[in-house]
Design an enzyme around this catalytic site. Structure first.
Site, short mmCIF file in Angstrom:
data_model
loop_
_atom_site.label_atom_id
_atom_site.label_comp_id
_atom_site.label_asym_id
_atom_site.label_seq_id
_atom_site.Cartn_x
_atom_site.Cartn_y
_atom_site.Cartn_z
N ASN A 6 0.86 -1.19 0.00
CA ASN A 6 0.00 0.00 0.00
C ASN A 6 0.89 1.23 0.00
O ASN A 6 1.50 1.57 1.02
CB ASN A 6 -0.90 -0.03 1.23
CG ASN A 6 -1.78 1.22 1.34
OD1 ASN A 6 -1.89 2.00 0.41
ND2 ASN A 6 -2.40 1.40 2.50
N TRP A 7 0.99 1.90 -1.14
CA TRP A 7 1.86 3.07 -1.26
C TRP A 7 1.27 4.31 -0.58
O TRP A 7 1.95 5.32 -0.43
CB TRP A 7 2.13 3.36 -2.74
CG TRP A 7 3.21 2.51 -3.33
CD1 TRP A 7 3.59 1.26 -2.93
CD2 TRP A 7 4.06 2.85 -4.43
NE1 TRP A 7 4.62 0.80 -3.71
CE2 TRP A 7 4.93 1.76 -4.64
CE3 TRP A 7 4.17 3.96 -5.25
CZ2 TRP A 7 5.90 1.76 -5.64
CZ3 TRP A 7 5.13 3.95 -6.26
CH2 TRP A 7 5.98 2.86 -6.45
N LYS A 8 -0.01 4.26 -0.23
CA LYS A 8 -0.68 5.39 0.40
C LYS A 8 -0.51 6.65 -0.47
O LYS A 8 -0.51 6.55 -1.70
CB LYS A 8 -0.18 5.57 1.83
CG LYS A 8 -0.31 4.29 2.65
CD LYS A 8 -0.03 4.48 4.12
CE LYS A 8 -0.19 3.14 4.83
NZ LYS A 8 0.00 3.28 6.30
N HIS B 170 -9.38 0.82 5.34
CA HIS B 170 -8.10 1.02 6.02
C HIS B 170 -8.30 1.96 7.20
O HIS B 170 -9.14 2.86 7.16
CB HIS B 170 -7.08 1.61 5.04
CG HIS B 170 -5.68 1.58 5.56
ND1 HIS B 170 -5.21 2.52 6.45
CD2 HIS B 170 -4.65 0.71 5.35
CE1 HIS B 170 -3.95 2.25 6.75
NE2 HIS B 170 -3.58 1.16 6.09
N GLU C 281 -6.75 4.39 8.23
CA GLU C 281 -6.59 5.81 7.92
C GLU C 281 -7.84 6.38 7.27
O GLU C 281 -8.18 7.55 7.46
CB GLU C 281 -5.35 6.00 7.03
CG GLU C 281 -4.07 5.72 7.80
CD GLU C 281 -2.88 5.33 6.96
OE1 GLU C 281 -1.82 5.03 7.54
OE2 GLU C 281 -3.00 5.30 5.70
N GLU D 38 -4.65 -5.07 10.72
CA GLU D 38 -3.61 -4.07 10.96
C GLU D 38 -3.86 -3.40 12.31
O GLU D 38 -4.75 -2.54 12.41
CB GLU D 38 -3.62 -3.00 9.85
CG GLU D 38 -3.24 -3.53 8.49
CD GLU D 38 -2.91 -2.39 7.54
OE1 GLU D 38 -1.81 -2.39 6.98
OE2 GLU D 38 -3.76 -1.50 7.37
N GLY E 14 3.10 2.23 10.68
CA GLY E 14 4.04 3.32 10.47
C GLY E 14 4.77 3.80 11.73
O GLY E 14 5.46 4.81 11.69
N SER F 297 3.98 -2.17 10.18
CA SER F 297 5.45 -2.13 10.33
C SER F 297 6.10 -3.45 9.93
O SER F 297 7.05 -3.91 10.58
CB SER F 297 5.83 -1.74 11.77
OG SER F 297 5.41 -0.42 12.06
N GLY G 174 3.21 -1.36 4.18
CA GLY G 174 3.14 0.08 3.97
C GLY G 174 4.43 0.63 3.42
O GLY G 174 4.80 0.40 2.27
N GLY G 175 5.17 1.36 4.25
CA GLY G 175 6.37 2.06 3.79
C GLY G 175 7.39 1.20 3.10
O GLY G 175 8.06 1.64 2.15
#
Length: 252
Positions: free
Chosen positions: A12-14, A99, A101, A169, A175, A214, A235-236
């Site tokens: 997920n590049w967000k 998600h 967020e 999640e 993150g 993470s 994620g990141g």
């Protein structure tokens, strides 16, 4: 006999990535080996601005492309929104819905998430439905209760192993660099599996349950080896081809 489930590692590049990032995606496509693709499905969910270009670039490769969110309507006066049909038309095969967020930043409820999952199915996309508790909820001993409630409200009737993936999640681990223990993950994924199996029978037994929060190459092998963890929502670490492939290598 346990159901054999092919894992999925999805990135997920967000809200990250300009056109220059297409080079990193091309690197990922080039280095995703046939052996790795045989062991696990690989997917990147980029910003909508990059989805079409990535889908075109990924043709004849081991990588598929998904969306990060969709509106529940097929079309209409919804400025700034994107329908599941538009994602499919751009080359997506799945879409993330619910998600944390989106739930936090946009006030999305379980009912909203369920409607978006149904929209994904309507467009022929798989729905990656996210669930997870906050730090306060975990400290209060309510993690399993909260996630069970999200599953009940966010996963619509008609969910199958073919059209639905669940992504657990823990909100407090997204993150932050914090991760639950392997035992915490085992307990939650076992609870999710039991809930899905009770409601959807054999479909629930075969549904993929991803872990997210993470995930990185250094901890992937331990986390992805936990029973009922059928892949990861990354994620990141998915922004760099080497890191994403390093996580997927837990299966290769």
């Amino acid at each position: 006999m346990a159901v054999q489930i092919k894992p999925l590692v999805a990135g997920n590049w967000k809200m990250n990535g300009l056109k220059a990032a297409l080079g990193e995606f091309s690197k990922l496509c080039e280095h995703a080996s046939a052996d790795l693709a045989a062991a696990t499905d690989l997917m990147i969910c980029p910003p909508a601005t990059l989805l079409g270009a990535m889908a075109a670039s990924a043709q004849e490769t081991a990588i598929s492309v998904g969306g990060q969110d969709c509106h529940m309507a097929e079309k209409g006066a919804h400025t700034g929104d994107i329908s599941a049909e538009m994602l499919a038309d751009s080359g997506a095969v799945a879409v993330i819905v619910g998600h944390s967020e989106r739930r936090a930043d946009h006030g999305e409820t379980d009912d909203t998430v369920a409607a978006k999952a149904q929209a994904a199915w309507r467009a022929g996309l798989g729905a990656i439905i996210c669930v997870g508790e906050t730090e306060a909820e975990r400290k209060a001993g309510k993690a399993i209760e909260v996630v069970s409630g999200q599953l009940a409200g966010s996963v619509p009737v008609g969910a199958t192993a073919d059209n639905t993936v669940i992504a657990y999640e823990p909100v407090w681990a997204i993150g932050t660099g914090l991760t639950p223990t392997a035992e915490d993950v085992r307990e939650m994924h076992e609870s999710i599996r039991k809930t899905l199996a009770a409601r959807f029978k054999e479909h629930g037994e075969g549904m993929r349950i991803l872990y997210g929060g993470s995930v990185k190459p250094a901890n992937a092998a331990e986390l992805l080896a936990v029973p009922n963890v059928n892949g990861a929502l990354v994620g990141g670490a998915s922004l760099k081809a080497d890191d994403f492939l390093g996580i997927a290598a837990a299966y290769g």
